[in-house]
Design an enzyme around this catalytic site. Structure first.
Site, PDB file in Angstrom:
ATOM      1  N   LEU A   1       6.659 -12.834  -7.121  1.00  0.00           N
ATOM      2  CA  LEU A   1       7.494 -13.621  -8.153  1.00  0.00           C
ATOM      3  C   LEU A   1       8.037 -14.887  -7.260  1.00  0.00           C
ATOM      4  O   LEU A   1       8.756 -14.753  -5.948  1.00  0.00           O
ATOM      5  CB  LEU A   1       8.440 -12.759  -8.710  1.00  0.00           C
ATOM      6  CG  LEU A   1       7.899 -11.693  -9.721  1.00  0.00           C
ATOM      7  CD1 LEU A   1       9.060 -11.190 -10.254  1.00  0.00           C
ATOM      8  CD2 LEU A   1       6.937 -12.571 -10.857  1.00  0.00           C
TER       9      LEU A   1
ATOM     10  N   VAL B   1      -1.515  -4.232   9.240  1.00  0.00           N
ATOM     11  CA  VAL B   1      -2.725  -4.217   8.333  1.00  0.00           C
ATOM     12  C   VAL B   1      -2.944  -2.903   7.549  1.00  0.00           C
ATOM     13  O   VAL B   1      -3.853  -2.472   7.339  1.00  0.00           O
ATOM     14  CB  VAL B   1      -3.926  -4.371   9.088  1.00  0.00           C
ATOM     15  CG1 VAL B   1      -3.985  -5.716   9.441  1.00  0.00           C
ATOM     16  CG2 VAL B   1      -3.966  -3.435  10.231  1.00  0.00           C
TER      17      VAL B   1
ATOM     18  N   LYS C   1      17.914  -6.863  -1.206  1.00  0.00           N
ATOM     19  CA  LYS C   1      17.199  -8.176  -1.840  1.00  0.00           C
ATOM     20  C   LYS C   1      18.472  -8.917  -2.434  1.00  0.00           C
ATOM     21  O   LYS C   1      18.404 -10.330  -2.390  1.00  0.00           O
ATOM     22  CB  LYS C   1      16.474  -7.650  -2.977  1.00  0.00           C
ATOM     23  CG  LYS C   1      15.043  -6.975  -2.116  1.00  0.00           C
ATOM     24  CD  LYS C   1      14.239  -6.254  -3.257  1.00  0.00           C
ATOM     25  CE  LYS C   1      12.983  -5.815  -2.763  1.00  0.00           C
ATOM     26  NZ  LYS C   1      12.072  -5.148  -3.880  1.00  0.00           N
TER      27      LYS C   1
ATOM     28  N   ALA D   1       8.206  -9.538  -4.344  1.00  0.00           N
ATOM     29  CA  ALA D   1       6.684  -9.707  -4.303  1.00  0.00           C
ATOM     30  C   ALA D   1       6.209 -10.845  -4.430  1.00  0.00           C
ATOM     31  O   ALA D   1       6.620 -11.923  -3.585  1.00  0.00           O
ATOM     32  CB  ALA D   1       6.121  -8.667  -5.169  1.00  0.00           C
TER      33      ALA D   1
ATOM     34  N   ASP E   1      17.138  -0.761  -0.529  1.00  0.00           N
ATOM     35  CA  ASP E   1      16.237  -1.792  -0.697  1.00  0.00           C
ATOM     36  C   ASP E   1      16.569  -2.959  -1.549  1.00  0.00           C
ATOM     37  O   ASP E   1      16.560  -4.213  -1.399  1.00  0.00           O
ATOM     38  CB  ASP E   1      14.819  -1.406  -0.855  1.00  0.00           C
ATOM     39  CG  ASP E   1      13.842  -2.669  -0.726  1.00  0.00           C
ATOM     40  OD1 ASP E   1      13.692  -3.009   0.244  1.00  0.00           O
ATOM     41  OD2 ASP E   1      12.835  -2.485  -1.689  1.00  0.00           O
TER      42      ASP E   1
END
Length: 814
Positions: free
Chosen positions: A613, A473, A682, A611, A678
């Site tokens: 997309l 959270v 991806k 994200a 990162d």
């Protein structure tokens, strides 16, 4: 004339009996009435217990009998005025003294025969009916008490006596027809053998008594008064959305009752069903409720399924072996062996190859059934022609019931599909030739989930419940919870989804609440939760066994990713913003994808790449439609694109990176972004989704950061960025001199993938990206010269949360 029967809960106390008396008087004012009464709630069980304790030489039976006597005396004193109590109290004392002498004899002999037990349990109805009759007398209502033992004639099969209807009907008609009295009270459950000894009618005996009276007298209606407002579409204790059934046929009612609906016991209604007498189930405590009217020919109903019922625990016994094939008589011998032990078979199914036959029995009968079958087939088992009887326990039967099912194809498919999507495994199925019933044998622990899933599928076209657990959270997780709270009304209205968050977890604490967490105050609920244990969280979530469950991982934790497999194997959908699992070793990635397929659930991770997309979704659409990816080029880091769009040499490179981190675009450790790790994850994920079995080590990463920037902690990283400012300025100046822009590009083609900083000319499709935009170029067999381009914001909590939200909806709408 009409017959009213009141069950044990209806006469459990003086207050309840007063309700009954008012209902009886109102009914009797309309037409002549016979009232059949059960024992006070719980009394029959207590009498059986006392008898068995006496037979076992347990003197505690005396205390039980004293408690029963006191209970009846208290009811009389509360029900009747003082002036009318004496005779009834004496009668109660007299019956209780007989009970004590009977049990004393059982205690002395150490034996409780079926005949003695029948006499013992008969006192419950004899007492209650006399108390009800006395209550009517105290109110000045004329009536006559009938002794059912004088009217109902049976054989001497104690405990389960068979009624002699010719004699019984004649005796009831002689006692009632032509009499001046318009109201009669009779004890249910009890009857007498030809020699006058007391017998009982077995399970559902009071209902049976009422049906016998109704059939003998040819009444207009039989009313069964109980503590529920009729039959329901499902057990309301399991399904909150269960609703009353206003009209139902006798066949449907018997099917539902056979599989667990407690309102009726099927054999008891035969006398009225064959006479075409309607049966009305009413609620003593809510007499204004409509109840359920059971008729031979109810009004036309277009619902495919009338109700859902269950029975359990049951055991599934399977007899199999090559020696059964083509040899007649095995089924007969199996059923005869079970019948010899008085074991009732609830469900039967046989393979078309005749290699096996399965029967379901009550769990309490399983061991006895197994022994009986093994004894019957001992010769075949010894010779190897049959296997020893296999017994699977901790099961239950869930049944769909409805006369209209035979007119609607696809009911079975919807049933199996709904259960399969929620990980409910079916051990056996059976469907009668009349197609009024489809029965499934499942695990006992799955009953609540299964019935709720099926009730949603066949009765709740307006709403489907979705249960979401969110781990993490932080920025994205908080935005997700805000979006979920904001969209709940819209989802209910437009998509018919009741989406509830039932679990939350941080790195420190977790909370699970199957009733749902208030998203307006989720922080309070989470703060009151226990310390986080992923093992405890997973075990408790799986123990809740909620339908349509989605586990959402908005962390970067490798530990959280390790629970995916266990969840998927239990048909819990997983939505991962966390890239760890999809970019882990290929074997683990493939296993998770396989588990999702095997257990008919979803493993979705759209936000791993772009994200919010629709990158992975679009790639999947291309492949499913028969296209083939030749190569991909992409800017997949909103962080790096933001950095290189804002760095022009006028400010230090370190300052621009700090700004990106402050605005929430970077990982907590910015080096994950700036080293290209990162981005490598991806492009690895995209390559795998395109069908290539690549590992992280296969991705060629052309680093642009000096190695000293990777040493130490995050503050040391920023110090080194400042030290190497000339390096970053030189990269920028070289690109700017040629009119180019720096982009950190991921590319894939011919089975090879690489990531690295590139200076792109104005003609390149990735040149004009602004701010934190991402873009992916797909070159395929269909998009050869002009690629398919997906472009948009590739970082930020709001858009990432929206991508996670979209995956949640995909997971439950697939």
């Amino acid at each position: 004339m009409q017959v009213l029967k009141f069950g044990g809960s209806s006469v459990a106390s003086a207050a309840n009996i007063n309700r009954v008396l008012a209902l009886v008087e109102a009914a009797a004012r309309q037409q002549p009435t016979v009232v059949v009464v059960s024992a006070l709630g719980g009394v029959t069980d207590a009498l059986i217990s006392a008898g068995r304790r006496a037979a076992a030489a347990d003197a505690g039976y005396r205390e039980q009998l004293q408690e029963l006597e006191q209970r009846h005396l208290d009811v009389v004193r509360e029900l009747l005025p003082i002036t009318g109590q004496s005779a009834v109290l004496s009668f109660v004392k007299s019956y209780c003294n007989e009970l004590e002498r009977l049990c004393d004899g059982v205690f002395a002999l150490g034996e409780l025969s079926a005949r003695t037990l029948d006499r013992l349990v008969s006192y419950g109805e004899l007492l209650s009916s006399q108390v009800v009759a006395a209550g009517l007398g105290a109110r000045g209502t004329a009536h006559q008490w009938l002794d059912s033992r004088q009217l109902l004639r049976t054989d001497a099969r104690y405990g389960h006596a068979t009624v002699d209807f010719a004699t019984t009907n004649a005796q009831i008609q002689a006692a009632v027809n032509g009499a001046e009295t318009a109201l009669y009270v009779a004890p249910g459950f009890v009857a007498a053998a030809p020699d006058g000894t007391t017998t009982t009618l077995g399970r559902g005996g009071s209902d049976y008594t009422a049906a016998i009276f109704a059939g003998a007298l040819g009444v207009s209606q039989l009313q069964i008064w109980t503590d529920v407002s009729g039959m329901m579409t499902a057990d309301p204790r399991l399904v909150r959305a269960a609703r009353p059934i206003s009209h139902i046929s006798y066949q449907e009612a018997m099917e539902l009752s056979h599989f667990g609906a407690k309102v009726l016991y099927p054999p008891t209604i035969q006398p009225v069903m064959h006479r075409g007498i309607s049966l009305w189930i009413k609620n003593t405590f809510a007499p204004e409720d409509a109840g359920t009217l059971i008729e031979v020919a109810p009004p036309a109903n277009h619902a495919m399924v009338r109700g859902i019922s269950s029975i359990g625990p049951v055991a599934l016994l399977r007899l199999e072996g090559n020696g059964m094939v083509g040899i007649p008589g095995f089924s007969r011998r199996l059923f005869a062996a079970l019948a010899q032990e008085q074991i009732n078979v609830i469900l039967i199914t046989q393979s078309s190859s005749e290699h096996s036959i399965s029967v379901a029995v009550r769990a309490t009968d399983a061991q006895q059934a197994r022994q009986a079958a093994d004894a019957e087939f001992a010769a075949e088992i010894s010779a190897g022609r049959l296997d020893p009887l296999y017994c699977e326990e901790e099961l239950a039967i869930v049944a769909l019931v409805g006369e209209q099912m035979k007119n609607h194809p696809g009911i079975s498919g919807r049933l199996f599909g709904a259960l399969g999507q929620n990980g409910v495994n079916i051990r056996a199925i059976a469907q009668g030739s009349s197609e009024k019933n489809i029965s499934t044998v499942i695990r006992q622990q799955d009953v609540r989930k299964a019935i709720n899933v099926l009730h949603e599928t066949f009765f709740e076209a307006t709403t489907r419940q979705v249960n979401v657990v969110v781990t993490g959270v932080g920025n994205v997780g908080r935005k997700l919870l805000e979006q979920l709270a904001r969209q709940q009304p819209w989802l209910r209205e437009k998509l018919r989804l009741n989406l509830r968050v039932v679990g939350l977890a941080t790195s420190r604490q977790f909370v699970l609440d199957e009733e749902g967490i208030d998203l307006a105050d989720w922080q309070t609920a989470l703060a009151a939760g226990p310390p986080l244990s992923l093992k405890a969280l997973t075990e408790q979530l799986l123990a809740l066994n909620l339908r349509n469950t989605v586990f959402v991982d908005v962390t970067a934790s490798a530990e959280v990713a390790q629970v995916y497999a266990e969840l998927l194997a239990r048909s819990v959908a997983v939505v991962a913003c966390n890239k760890v699992a999809a970019s882990s070793d290929y074997q683990n990635y493939a296993r998770l994808k396989s588990l999702a397929q095997e257990f008919n659930t979803q493993f979705l991770f759209e936000t791993n790449v772009g994200a919010g997309l629709p990158v992975i979704g679009t790639l999947g659409d291309l492949l499913r439609s028969g296209d083939e990816v030749q190569r991909m080029e992409a800017v997949l880091s909103g962080t790096l694109n933001f950095v290189f769009n804002n760095y022009d040499g006028s400010r230090p490179f370190a300052e621009v990176v700090r700004q990106a981190q402050a605005e929430g675009y970077t990982e907590p450790d910015p080096r994950l972004d700036l080293t290209g790790v990162d981005v490598a994850r991806k492009i690895l994920i995209l390559a795998r989704e395109a069908g290539y079995a690549l590992e992280m080590s296969d991705i060629h990463n052309e680093a642009f950061l000096p190695t000293s920037c990777l040493e130490g902690d995050v503050p040391a990283f920023y110090e080194q960025l400042a030290v190497h400012e000339p390096h970053f300025r030189a990269l920028y100046d070289a690109a700017a001199a040629n009119g180019e822009k720096l982009r950190f590009v991921a590319s894939f083609g011919a089975g090879q993938a690489r990531v690295g900083l590139q200076a792109l000319p104005p003609t390149h499709d990735l040149y004009s990206l602004q701010g934190k935009d991402n873009a992916v170029l797909f070159y395929t067999n269909r998009y050869v010269e002009q690629p398919l381009v997906i472009k948009g914001a590739g970082a930020g909590a709001e858009v990432t949360a929206s991508g996670v939200f979209a995956d949640v909806l995909r997971a439950v709408q697939s």
